[in-house]
Write a protein that holds these residues in place. Structure first.
Motif, PDB file in Angstrom:
ATOM      1  N   ASN A   2      32.258  39.890  43.605  1.00  0.00           N
ATOM      2  CA  ASN A   2      32.987  39.255  42.508  1.00  0.00           C
ATOM      3  C   ASN A   2      34.495  39.440  42.685  1.00  0.00           C
ATOM      4  O   ASN A   2      34.958  40.215  43.515  1.00  0.00           O
ATOM      5  N   VAL A   3      35.274  38.696  41.894  1.00  0.00           N
ATOM      6  CA  VAL A   3      36.727  38.692  42.028  1.00  0.00           C
ATOM      7  C   VAL A   3      37.301  40.085  41.780  1.00  0.00           C
ATOM      8  O   VAL A   3      38.205  40.521  42.497  1.00  0.00           O
ATOM      9  N   GLU A   6      36.824  42.130  44.854  1.00  0.00           N
ATOM     10  CA  GLU A   6      37.686  41.646  45.938  1.00  0.00           C
ATOM     11  C   GLU A   6      39.126  42.093  45.734  1.00  0.00           C
ATOM     12  O   GLU A   6      39.789  42.553  46.670  1.00  0.00           O
ATOM     13  N   ASN A 143      38.406  35.995  34.165  1.00  0.00           N
ATOM     14  CA  ASN A 143      38.267  35.465  35.516  1.00  0.00           C
ATOM     15  C   ASN A 143      39.573  34.837  36.004  1.00  0.00           C
ATOM     16  O   ASN A 143      39.948  34.986  37.169  1.00  0.00           O
ATOM     17  N   THR A 147      41.737  36.038  39.251  1.00  0.00           N
ATOM     18  CA  THR A 147      41.907  35.037  40.307  1.00  0.00           C
ATOM     19  C   THR A 147      43.386  34.807  40.599  1.00  0.00           C
ATOM     20  O   THR A 147      43.785  34.661  41.760  1.00  0.00           O
ATOM     21  N   GLN A 150      44.450  37.600  42.756  1.00  0.00           N
ATOM     22  CA  GLN A 150      43.858  37.427  44.080  1.00  0.00           C
ATOM     23  C   GLN A 150      44.639  36.388  44.884  1.00  0.00           C
ATOM     24  O   GLN A 150      44.923  36.587  46.066  1.00  0.00           O
ATOM     25  N   GLN A 151      45.037  35.298  44.246  1.00  0.00           N
ATOM     26  CA  GLN A 151      45.767  34.237  44.932  1.00  0.00           C
ATOM     27  C   GLN A 151      47.223  34.595  45.183  1.00  0.00           C
ATOM     28  O   GLN A 151      47.858  34.035  46.068  1.00  0.00           O
ATOM     29  N   THR A 165      48.557  29.899  48.596  1.00  0.00           N
ATOM     30  CA  THR A 165      47.859  29.808  47.326  1.00  0.00           C
ATOM     31  C   THR A 165      48.761  30.141  46.146  1.00  0.00           C
ATOM     32  O   THR A 165      48.465  29.805  45.023  1.00  0.00           O
TER      33      THR A 165
END
Length: 180
Positions: A2-3, A6, A143, A147, A150-151, A165
């Motif tokens: 999952n995010v 990660e 989420n 995200t 993460q990006q 990204t």
């Protein structure tokens, strides 16, 4: 994977830390992160600043900004992320602010959400317009903020904002946020 797992894996590999400032999510981001075994290697903690005065008094968000625009604002989201990063002495800060419902707030309709990331070289935010009930809006926000981090994290060297990204996100000098 999952995010949350990660993101924590990336941060651990980089030996960097994370802190979270939450409003509408009320601790859900922290709960998601701490559900990952080994989260303590990177996750420092969180501040649930649900009340507007806590955004000002604990996180250092400008009181005049809060009085003028309210808590549902891109600059407030950035200020929260920057503030929690500073207060909890983390490399990265995340924030969530918005309207989960059932009623509008600060002149903003239900589903208006801002998520932000603050890091070593600046801050970025994203504006979301979400549908669904209160629970769905809050879950989607969790989420979305993970995200966004993460990006934003550079994965092959470089700095945030240079990653393909992350392009298009406004840094701390911009007004507004990336639109969906």
């Amino acid at each position: 994977m999952n995010v949350a797992a990660e993101v924590l894996g990336l941060l651990e590999a980089r030996r960097e830390s994370l802190a979270v400032a939450e409003s509408l999510t009320g601790g859900l981001v922290a709960a998601e992160l701490t559900s990952v075994p080994g989260a303590s290697a990177s996750f420092r903690g969180s501040v649930t600043a649900y009340a507007t005065e806590l955004k000002r008094d604990v996180l250092g968000v400008d009181g005049a900004l809060l009085a003028e625009r309210g808590a549902v604002d891109p600059d407030v989201a950035r200020g929260m992320a920057e503030g929690v990063r500073r207060v909890l002495r983390a490399d990265w800060g995340l924030s969530t602010t918005g309207v989960a419902g059932p009623d509008p707030q600060d002149g903003q309709p239900v589903g208006t959400v801002y998520v932000a990331v603050a890091g070593p070289t600046g801050s970025w935010c994203e504006r979301l317009q979400l549908n669904g009930d209160r629970a769905a809006i809050r879950t989607t926000t969790v989420n979305a903020v993970l995200t966004l981090l993460q990006q934003t994290l550079p994965t092959g060297g470089g700095t945030p904002g240079e990653s393909p990204t992350a392009k298009g996100r406004e840094d701390s000098g911009g007004k507004g946020c990336l639109q969906p």
